[in-house]
Design a protein around this motif. Structure first.
Motif, PDB file in Angstrom:
ATOM      1  N   GLN A 157       2.115   1.865  -3.461  1.00  0.00           N
ATOM      2  CA  GLN A 157       1.066   2.508  -4.246  1.00  0.00           C
ATOM      3  C   GLN A 157       0.984   3.993  -3.914  1.00  0.00           C
ATOM      4  O   GLN A 157       0.856   4.833  -4.811  1.00  0.00           O
ATOM      5  CB  GLN A 157      -0.276   1.838  -3.977  1.00  0.00           C
ATOM      6  CG  GLN A 157      -0.433   0.452  -4.584  1.00  0.00           C
ATOM      7  CD  GLN A 157      -1.834  -0.078  -4.385  1.00  0.00           C
ATOM      8  OE1 GLN A 157      -2.401  -0.006  -3.293  1.00  0.00           O
ATOM      9  NE2 GLN A 157      -2.424  -0.621  -5.440  1.00  0.00           N
ATOM     10  N   ARG A 158       1.051   4.313  -2.626  1.00  0.00           N
ATOM     11  CA  ARG A 158       0.945   5.706  -2.204  1.00  0.00           C
ATOM     12  C   ARG A 158       2.073   6.552  -2.778  1.00  0.00           C
ATOM     13  O   ARG A 158       1.861   7.697  -3.182  1.00  0.00           O
ATOM     14  CB  ARG A 158       0.959   5.795  -0.675  1.00  0.00           C
ATOM     15  CG  ARG A 158       0.586   7.163  -0.120  1.00  0.00           C
ATOM     16  CD  ARG A 158       0.801   7.254   1.372  1.00  0.00           C
ATOM     17  NE  ARG A 158       2.220   7.307   1.700  1.00  0.00           N
ATOM     18  CZ  ARG A 158       2.962   8.418   1.641  1.00  0.00           C
ATOM     19  NH1 ARG A 158       2.439   9.566   1.238  1.00  0.00           N
ATOM     20  NH2 ARG A 158       4.238   8.382   1.967  1.00  0.00           N
ATOM     21  N   GLN A 159       3.263   5.976  -2.817  1.00  0.00           N
ATOM     22  CA  GLN A 159       4.414   6.704  -3.345  1.00  0.00           C
ATOM     23  C   GLN A 159       4.528   6.572  -4.867  1.00  0.00           C
ATOM     24  O   GLN A 159       5.465   7.097  -5.460  1.00  0.00           O
ATOM     25  CB  GLN A 159       5.703   6.205  -2.680  1.00  0.00           C
ATOM     26  CG  GLN A 159       5.811   6.536  -1.209  1.00  0.00           C
ATOM     27  CD  GLN A 159       7.212   6.325  -0.676  1.00  0.00           C
ATOM     28  OE1 GLN A 159       8.189   6.418  -1.405  1.00  0.00           O
ATOM     29  NE2 GLN A 159       7.311   6.047   0.616  1.00  0.00           N
ATOM     30  N   ASN A 160       3.573   5.877  -5.458  1.00  0.00           N
ATOM     31  CA  ASN A 160       3.539   5.747  -6.922  1.00  0.00           C
ATOM     32  C   ASN A 160       4.831   5.113  -7.459  1.00  0.00           C
ATOM     33  O   ASN A 160       5.434   5.584  -8.424  1.00  0.00           O
ATOM     34  CB  ASN A 160       3.316   7.116  -7.580  1.00  0.00           C
ATOM     35  CG  ASN A 160       2.841   6.984  -9.020  1.00  0.00           C
ATOM     36  OD1 ASN A 160       2.204   5.999  -9.386  1.00  0.00           O
ATOM     37  ND2 ASN A 160       3.164   7.970  -9.838  1.00  0.00           N
ATOM     38  N   LYS A 206       0.831  -1.204   0.000  1.00  0.00           N
ATOM     39  CA  LYS A 206       0.000   0.000   0.000  1.00  0.00           C
ATOM     40  C   LYS A 206       0.865   1.253   0.000  1.00  0.00           C
ATOM     41  O   LYS A 206       0.514   2.261  -0.633  1.00  0.00           O
ATOM     42  CB  LYS A 206      -0.924  -0.005   1.223  1.00  0.00           C
ATOM     43  CG  LYS A 206      -1.948  -1.117   1.230  1.00  0.00           C
ATOM     44  CD  LYS A 206      -2.872  -1.079   0.029  1.00  0.00           C
ATOM     45  CE  LYS A 206      -3.836   0.083   0.110  1.00  0.00           C
ATOM     46  NZ  LYS A 206      -4.813   0.072  -1.007  1.00  0.00           N
ATOM     47  N   GLU A 207       2.013   1.213   0.690  1.00  0.00           N
ATOM     48  CA  GLU A 207       2.912   2.364   0.687  1.00  0.00           C
ATOM     49  C   GLU A 207       3.556   2.536  -0.681  1.00  0.00           C
ATOM     50  O   GLU A 207       3.774   3.673  -1.132  1.00  0.00           O
ATOM     51  CB  GLU A 207       3.974   2.202   1.770  1.00  0.00           C
ATOM     52  CG  GLU A 207       4.965   3.354   1.859  1.00  0.00           C
ATOM     53  CD  GLU A 207       4.332   4.687   2.212  1.00  0.00           C
ATOM     54  OE1 GLU A 207       4.925   5.742   1.885  1.00  0.00           O
ATOM     55  OE2 GLU A 207       3.233   4.688   2.826  1.00  0.00           O
TER      56      GLU A 207
END
Length: 402
Positions: free
Chosen positions: A48-51, A45-46
């Motif tokens: 994804q958050r940081q792309n 998930k992190e």
């Protein structure tokens, strides 16, 4: 002897297939090898958050696959399956990934050698340890030389081991035969949940709306670890009828069995107005810890996370001497536990009624075992892995991970 021969044969075949794929070029790919999934989930998930732009593969053992089926744009494959195609696909991804993140002991690591550019990171599945494991496990003395050599080969594949504290770093160094250079002090990813106020609020609202009968009552969570002799036939050592009689007006009891246990409550133990069985994969352990007012456990690792909530816990070690002899406990047990030790239901009831717990000791325990787990653990690890790909904003408020 027959089991050892079967393992050796399997690892030989695994090694042969891996060697074929090993000749292929590495890809910009991150493969998670999952037994539990909690830490892997928070890292993903992190990312994804940081792309982070990288191919992602989840190799999932057992029911852990259900955590990751829903995600688009990733590859999810069952691990240790009888499906030959899935087995070969798994080995292909292991042989061609730049990063390998695992959360448990996986025997196949003894038969592979990753390319020098590959980094294999052990996420483990616990923030701390009370039980002996790895090279310190009491069973080491009964293993064959071949088995012990295989275990060491697995541990030697870990380039880094993620920890949330210095004391856990020391434990891993002893248990896996590693050195300080293998330790990655980023914090434990799944503990980020306990610092996320919005996520905690959502969980509280969801569970309390689902169980409105909990209103006005306090919640006791009983989460024992597994015993090798009770994997198929669990025995509940609490006197539930007595607990209901003495505590039922003010308390609810939640049961969470270890994932390795393959049975649940007997019908005689089921009391729908007092005890709730939350052993299924539908509920995350973090969620149950969050709503629990009191934790009852034994040699499990969950007190390390629960201490972050600064709530009381009781250690129900009815088989302490037997467990210590057969399974092995760390030398620090039970001196530094953040709660009282009991061996019977009456003592548990009395402790709960007296409500006289040492919160200073709980806070000290939390600081000792969660030194680097301060809400940014997933971001710290993603920063370490993909620093050149992370946005500058991802660095803000992150402590040094070295």
């Amino acid at each position: 002897m027959a089991r050892e021969l079967a393992i050796s044969l399997y690892l030989f075949v695994f090694k042969c297939v891996f060697s074929l794929f090993h000749h292929l070029p590495l890809k910009d790919k991150t493969t998670f090898v999952i037994s539990f999934g909690d830490n892997s989930y928070y890292v993903f998930k992190e990312m994804q958050r940081q792309n982070i732009h990288t191919e992602v593969v989840f190799l999932c053992k057992g029911k852990a696959i259900e955590k990751f089926r829903e995600y688009q744009g990733v590859t999810t494959i069952p691990l240790e399956t009888a499906n030959v195609l899935d087995w070969c696909r798994s080995i292909y991804h292991l042989a061609t990934s730049r990063y390998i993140l695992i959360d448990n002991y996986f025997g196949f690591l003894a038969s592979v050698r990753f390319k020098p550019e590959v980094e294999c990171i052990q996420l483990w599945h616990a923030s701390g340890a009370l039980k002996k494991f790895g090279l310190e496990d009491e069973s080491v003395k009964y293993r064959s030389k071949r088995a012990n050599r295989r275990f060491r080969q697995v541990y030697n594949r870990f380039d880094k081991v993620v920890v949330g504290s210095d004391v856990m770093a020391e434990t891993f160094i002893r248990a896996f035969g590693l050195n300080e250079n293998h330790i990655l002090r980023t914090g434990v990813p799944r503990t980020d949940f306990f610092f996320n106020e919005a996520a905690k609020q959502r969980v509280m609202e969801t569970l309390l709306s689902k169980f409105p009968e909990w209103a006005g009552k306090k919640l006791i969570l009983y989460a024992p670890t597994y015993r090798d002799t009770e994997l198929n036939e669990f025995s509940l050592h609490l006197d539930i009828k007595k607990m209901r009689q003495k505590l039922g007006n003010d308390f609810i009891l939640m049961l969470r069995l270890h994932p390795a246990v393959r049975t649940s409550l007997h019908s005689d133990d089921f009391m729908p107005d007092f005890i709730y069985d939350f052993s299924s994969d539908e509920y995350e352990i973090n969620e149950l810890l969050l709503v629990a007012d009191i934790l009852i456990t034994d040699y499990s690792s969950i007190p390390f996370e629960f201490s972050l909530l600064h709530r009381p816990m009781i250690f129900f070690t009815y088989d302490l001497e037997e467990y210590k002899a057969k399974r092995g406990l760390l030398d620090e047990f039970p001196a530094n536990l953040p709660g009282p030790i009991v061996k019977d239901t009456d003592s548990i009831i009395n402790l709960i009624k007296e409500n006289n717990f040492n919160f200073n000791k709980i806070d000290q325990y939390a600081k000792q075992w969660n030194k680097y787990s301060n809400g940014h653990s997933s971001a710290n690890l993603v920063r370490y892995l993909f620093q050149e790909k992370s946005s500058p904003q991802a660095y803000e408020k992150l402590h040094d991970y070295s």
